[in-house]
Design a protein around this motif. Structure first.
Motif, PDB file in Angstrom:
ATOM      1  N   PHE A 339      10.861 -17.100  35.631  1.00 20.28           N
ATOM      2  CA  PHE A 339      10.990 -16.928  36.890  1.00 20.28           C
ATOM      3  C   PHE A 339      12.264 -15.603  36.789  1.00 20.28           C
ATOM      4  CE2 PHE A 339      13.631 -16.982  40.957  1.00 20.28           C
ATOM      5  CZ  PHE A 339      12.576 -16.888  41.867  1.00 20.28           C
ATOM      6  N   SER A 340      13.240 -15.608  36.010  1.00 18.87           N
ATOM      7  CA  SER A 340      14.245 -14.754  35.813  1.00 18.87           C
ATOM      8  C   SER A 340      13.427 -13.122  35.236  1.00 18.87           C
ATOM      9  CB  SER A 340      15.350 -14.947  34.829  1.00 18.87           C
ATOM     10  OG  SER A 340      15.924 -16.113  35.378  1.00 18.87           O
ATOM     11  N   THR A 341      12.789 -13.502  34.519  1.00 15.04           N
ATOM     12  CA  THR A 341      11.965 -12.338  33.876  1.00 15.04           C
ATOM     13  C   THR A 341      11.080 -11.633  34.758  1.00 15.04           C
ATOM     14  OG1 THR A 341      11.927 -13.412  31.582  1.00 15.04           O
ATOM     15  CG2 THR A 341      10.354 -11.576  32.185  1.00 15.04           C
ATOM     16  N   PHE A 342      10.595 -12.687  35.586  1.00 18.95           N
ATOM     17  CA  PHE A 342       9.553 -11.850  36.734  1.00 18.95           C
ATOM     18  C   PHE A 342      10.539 -11.368  37.913  1.00 18.95           C
ATOM     19  CE2 PHE A 342       7.764 -12.773  41.171  1.00 18.95           C
ATOM     20  CZ  PHE A 342       6.745 -11.969  40.837  1.00 18.95           C
ATOM     21  N   VAL A 343      11.540 -11.654  38.215  1.00 18.32           N
ATOM     22  CA  VAL A 343      12.569 -11.253  39.290  1.00 18.32           C
ATOM     23  C   VAL A 343      13.051 -10.077  38.683  1.00 18.32           C
ATOM     24  CG1 VAL A 343      14.561 -11.473  40.571  1.00 18.32           C
ATOM     25  CG2 VAL A 343      13.075 -13.404  40.285  1.00 18.32           C
ATOM     26  N   PHE A 344      13.389  -9.818  37.234  1.00 26.36           N
ATOM     27  CA  PHE A 344      13.840  -8.774  36.764  1.00 26.36           C
ATOM     28  C   PHE A 344      12.826  -7.577  36.686  1.00 26.36           C
ATOM     29  CE2 PHE A 344      15.073  -6.150  33.191  1.00 26.36           C
ATOM     30  CZ  PHE A 344      16.333  -5.866  33.509  1.00 26.36           C
ATOM     31  N   ARG A 345      11.740  -7.907  36.417  1.00 21.62           N
ATOM     32  CA  ARG A 345      10.618  -6.925  36.424  1.00 21.62           C
ATOM     33  C   ARG A 345      10.222  -6.329  37.862  1.00 21.62           C
ATOM     34  NH1 ARG A 345       6.134  -9.251  32.172  1.00 21.62           N
ATOM     35  NH2 ARG A 345       7.460  -8.897  30.305  1.00 21.62           N
ATOM     36  N   VAL A 346      10.463  -7.344  38.890  1.00 27.07           N
ATOM     37  CA  VAL A 346      10.123  -6.556  40.250  1.00 27.07           C
ATOM     38  C   VAL A 346      11.423  -5.979  40.643  1.00 27.07           C
ATOM     39  CG1 VAL A 346       9.930  -7.546  42.522  1.00 27.07           C
ATOM     40  CG2 VAL A 346       8.725  -8.803  41.055  1.00 27.07           C
ATOM     41  N   VAL A 355      18.376  -3.998  40.236  1.00 22.01           N
ATOM     42  CA  VAL A 355      18.670  -4.663  39.008  1.00 22.01           C
ATOM     43  C   VAL A 355      19.906  -5.261  38.873  1.00 22.01           C
ATOM     44  CG1 VAL A 355      18.901  -4.237  36.336  1.00 22.01           C
ATOM     45  CG2 VAL A 355      17.086  -3.245  37.661  1.00 22.01           C
ATOM     46  N   VAL A 356      21.077  -4.458  39.485  1.00 22.59           N
ATOM     47  CA  VAL A 356      22.251  -5.033  39.604  1.00 22.59           C
ATOM     48  C   VAL A 356      22.442  -6.179  40.542  1.00 22.59           C
ATOM     49  CG1 VAL A 356      24.692  -4.409  40.313  1.00 22.59           C
ATOM     50  CG2 VAL A 356      23.344  -2.972  38.848  1.00 22.59           C
ATOM     51  N   PHE A 357      21.645  -6.187  41.261  1.00 20.55           N
ATOM     52  CA  PHE A 357      21.955  -7.401  42.363  1.00 20.55           C
ATOM     53  C   PHE A 357      21.227  -8.504  42.021  1.00 20.55           C
ATOM     54  CE2 PHE A 357      19.497  -9.674  45.661  1.00 20.55           C
ATOM     55  CZ  PHE A 357      20.512 -10.229  46.385  1.00 20.55           C
ATOM     56  N   VAL A 358      20.306  -8.475  41.054  1.00 21.20           N
ATOM     57  CA  VAL A 358      19.596  -9.678  40.593  1.00 21.20           C
ATOM     58  C   VAL A 358      20.583 -10.233  39.302  1.00 21.20           C
ATOM     59  CG1 VAL A 358      17.692 -10.530  38.778  1.00 21.20           C
ATOM     60  CG2 VAL A 358      16.936  -9.231  40.708  1.00 21.20           C
ATOM     61  N   VAL A 359      21.123  -9.209  38.626  1.00 20.93           N
ATOM     62  CA  VAL A 359      22.242  -9.756  37.540  1.00 20.93           C
ATOM     63  C   VAL A 359      23.399 -10.618  37.938  1.00 20.93           C
ATOM     64  CG1 VAL A 359      23.785  -9.023  35.817  1.00 20.93           C
ATOM     65  CG2 VAL A 359      21.256  -8.071  35.808  1.00 20.93           C
ATOM     66  N   LEU A 360      23.791  -9.902  39.079  1.00 20.23           N
ATOM     67  CA  LEU A 360      24.967 -10.484  39.800  1.00 20.23           C
ATOM     68  C   LEU A 360      24.885 -11.848  40.157  1.00 20.23           C
ATOM     69  CD1 LEU A 360      26.726  -7.243  41.551  1.00 20.23           C
ATOM     70  CD2 LEU A 360      27.327  -8.643  39.490  1.00 20.23           C
ATOM     71  N   PHE A 361      23.290 -11.888  41.056  1.00 22.96           N
ATOM     72  CA  PHE A 361      23.012 -13.195  41.723  1.00 22.96           C
ATOM     73  C   PHE A 361      22.954 -14.337  40.595  1.00 22.96           C
ATOM     74  CE2 PHE A 361      19.629 -15.962  43.219  1.00 22.96           C
ATOM     75  CZ  PHE A 361      20.229 -16.674  44.259  1.00 22.96           C
ATOM     76  N   ILE A 362      22.135 -13.985  39.418  1.00 21.77           N
ATOM     77  CA  ILE A 362      21.909 -15.105  38.485  1.00 21.77           C
ATOM     78  C   ILE A 362      23.250 -15.484  37.888  1.00 21.77           C
ATOM     79  CG2 ILE A 362      20.742 -15.774  36.356  1.00 21.77           C
ATOM     80  CD1 ILE A 362      18.292 -13.711  37.123  1.00 21.77           C
ATOM     81  N   GLY A 363      24.037 -14.440  37.622  1.00 25.03           N
ATOM     82  CA  GLY A 363      25.379 -14.523  36.953  1.00 25.03           C
ATOM     83  C   GLY A 363      26.284 -15.388  37.693  1.00 25.03           C
ATOM     84  N   GLY A 364      26.349 -15.136  39.053  1.00 26.17           N
ATOM     85  CA  GLY A 364      27.108 -16.033  40.000  1.00 26.17           C
ATOM     86  C   GLY A 364      26.522 -17.647  39.844  1.00 26.17           C
ATOM     87  N   ILE A 365      25.373 -17.704  40.054  1.00 22.55           N
ATOM     88  CA  ILE A 365      24.896 -19.338  39.875  1.00 22.55           C
ATOM     89  C   ILE A 365      25.220 -19.655  38.709  1.00 22.55           C
ATOM     90  CG2 ILE A 365      22.894 -20.363  39.913  1.00 22.55           C
ATOM     91  CD1 ILE A 365      21.467 -18.751  41.798  1.00 22.55           C
ATOM     92  N   ALA A 366      25.257 -19.013  37.564  1.00 20.58           N
ATOM     93  CA  ALA A 366      25.636 -19.642  36.225  1.00 20.58           C
ATOM     94  C   ALA A 366      27.274 -19.891  36.227  1.00 20.58           C
ATOM     95  CB  ALA A 366      25.237 -18.686  35.175  1.00 20.58           C
ATOM     96  N   MET A 367      27.956 -19.066  36.710  1.00 22.14           N
ATOM     97  CA  MET A 367      29.339 -19.233  36.823  1.00 22.14           C
ATOM     98  C   MET A 367      29.767 -20.371  37.628  1.00 22.14           C
ATOM     99  SD  MET A 367      30.660 -17.467  34.735  1.00 22.14           S
ATOM    100  CE  MET A 367      32.371 -17.811  34.781  1.00 22.14           C
TER     101      MET A 367
END
Length: 470
Positions: A339-346, A355-367
């Protein structure tokens, strides 16, 4: 006056008197009339002709010699064996003492599969069907490679049935099995979270779903589930009657030495040309077709004793049980990764901002997840390396189990063959890489589930060295 009838002359009489009467023309002079055709008369001093079916031999004459196949022999000598041309490596077996065996009476021919006809007072000739039989193969020369099924092979063992003394403790859970279960605890907790999130969809039955998932671990020891696992995941099959007749005596010898009830386990075969074996679940022992057909029974016994060591030590069931409880977390991780790969390509379609928004969103959930679970998810990153280290230790324990049963030399030979296969694979990889050796990274070595050849051979040295008399 009546005239008397003419008198006919009387026929001449045969010579009964001194005179010589005339002989009838139909018979020659002084010749007896012919006897009946069936029994012609012979002179008194003449014998009837010999019939070809039954030749008459003089009383002091030996039977005629037969050409080539049946030469005549002295009266008291046994018939010589056929004289086929032997090479220097194939000599006919010599009689004890280099002399033919003494026969009772005059002579006695060597023992043939069927008795040959004999003549009275003479040695029996060798029938033609035995004269053309090939000589038996001589024993292999010292240093020559013996066949896998040759009883003269140095790693051949006796598999005769004997009394079996079963030990009181059929299985145990050693330190490697306990460590393996402990290392799967982080994966189990992640899987529990995943199952809890999925069970929320069932409302009031969420707690029942979680309990059913926890109880499903007992399926690891369920025989039908084990069979399905062996077929679907491990690609094993049941042995044929011929294969079973070959591996069951070996397995019986292994379990007899270990004091284990061999009928508690199931033997499976993998259609593979590689040298390998597997111990899975609670009762599965599988070997490849190559190991079954190409290894001497002693080396095959060493391989099966190694796999039995995994079962006796609890390595097989603990590894499968940990893998089963970690499966929901693994599936969830694969889903999140895809799912992350798909969202990153979109997000690339929206430029750098997306791209920055997706990285921050996934990183926030992980933290947030890490901080909530007190950093427990970080342990998952190091679990594969720890599990690999425990797996290598389990392999050494299984080697020690096989060596303690008396299979140390056979196991060392099997390890040497495995090392040769690894070298051949490396040579092929080097050839495909244009002659440049393919270097294995340090991380990949840490993830290896089996120790290297030299480490395993080093741990077998105490069992390979001759025992010093006390």
């Amino acid at each position: 006056m009546t005239q008397p009838p003419p008198e006919y002359p009387e026929p001449p009489e045969y010579p009964t008197q001194t005179g010589q009467p005339s002989v009838p023309p139909q018979y020659p002079q002084q010749q007896q009339p012919p006897a009946y055709p069936q029994q012609p008369a012979y002179p008194q001093q003449q014998q009837p002709p010999a019939y070809p079916q039954q030749p008459a031999y003089p009383q002091q004459q030996q039977p005629p010699t037969y050409p080539q196949q049946q030469p005549s022999y002295p009266q008291q000598q046994p018939p010589a064996h056929p004289q086929p041309s032997y090479s220097q490596q194939q000599q006919p077996p010599a009689y004890p003492g280099q002399q033919p065996p003494a026969y009772p009476g005059l002579s006695q021919p060597p023992a043939y599969p069927q008795a040959a006809p004999t003549y009275p007072g003479a040695a029996a000739p060798i029938p033609p069907q035995y004269a053309q039989s090939p000589p038996q193969a001589p024993p292999s020369a010292p240093g020559a490679a013996a066949a896998a099924d040759d009883p003269a092979h140095p790693h051949h063992i006796s598999t005769e049935a004997r009394r079996v003394h079963l030990s009181n403790q059929q299985r145990r859970t050693d330190a490697t099995a306990v460590g393996n279960l402990l290392l799967y605890v982080p994966n189990f907790l992640c899987s529990l979270c995943v199952v809890g999130l999925v069970s929320a969809l069932f409302g009031d039955l969420a707690f029942v779903v979680i309990l059913l998932w926890i109880a499903s671990g007992a399926l690891v020891f369920h025989r039908p589930t084990e069979s399905a696992l062996a077929r679907r995941l491990l690609h094993l099959r049941h042995p044929t009657p011929q294969e079973r007749a070959k591996i069951e005596p070996v397995w019986r010898e292994v379990t007899a030495r270990a004091g284990v009830e061999g009928r508690n386990y199931e033997l499976w075969v993998e259609d593979s040309d590689g040298l390998n074996a597997v111990a899975a679940a609670g009762h599965i022992v599988g070997v490849t077709r190559f190991a079954m057909n190409e290894l001497p029974n002693g080396e095959l016994a060493a391989v099966m004793a190694h796999e039995l060591g995994h079962h006796v030590g609890g390595h097989a069931w603990s590894g499968l049980l940990g893998y089963w409880y970690a499966l929901p977390g693994r599936l969830a991780w694969r889903f999140l990764k895809a799912f992350s790969t798909f969202v990153f390509r979109v997000s690339k379609a929206f430029g750098c901002f997306g791209v920055v928004f997706v990285v921050l969103f996934i990183g926030g959930i992980a933290m947030a997840t890490i901080s909530t679970l007190y950093g427990l998810p970080l342990l998952i990153l190091g679990v594969p390396y720890a599990l690999a280290a425990v797996g290598r230790r389990a392999e050494l324990r299984a080697d020690e189990h096989a060596a303690a049963l008396g299979f140390a030399p056979m196991l060392a030979a099997v390890l040497g063959k495995l090392h040769q296969q690894e070298q051949q694979a490396e040579a092929q990889a080097t050839a495909q890489n244009g002659g440049v050796p393919v270097e294995e990274s340090a991380l990949s070595k840490l993830l290896s589930s089996h120790p290297d050849y030299y480490t395993r051979l080093h741990h077998l040295q105490p069992y390979l060295q001759p025992q010093q008399p006390r």
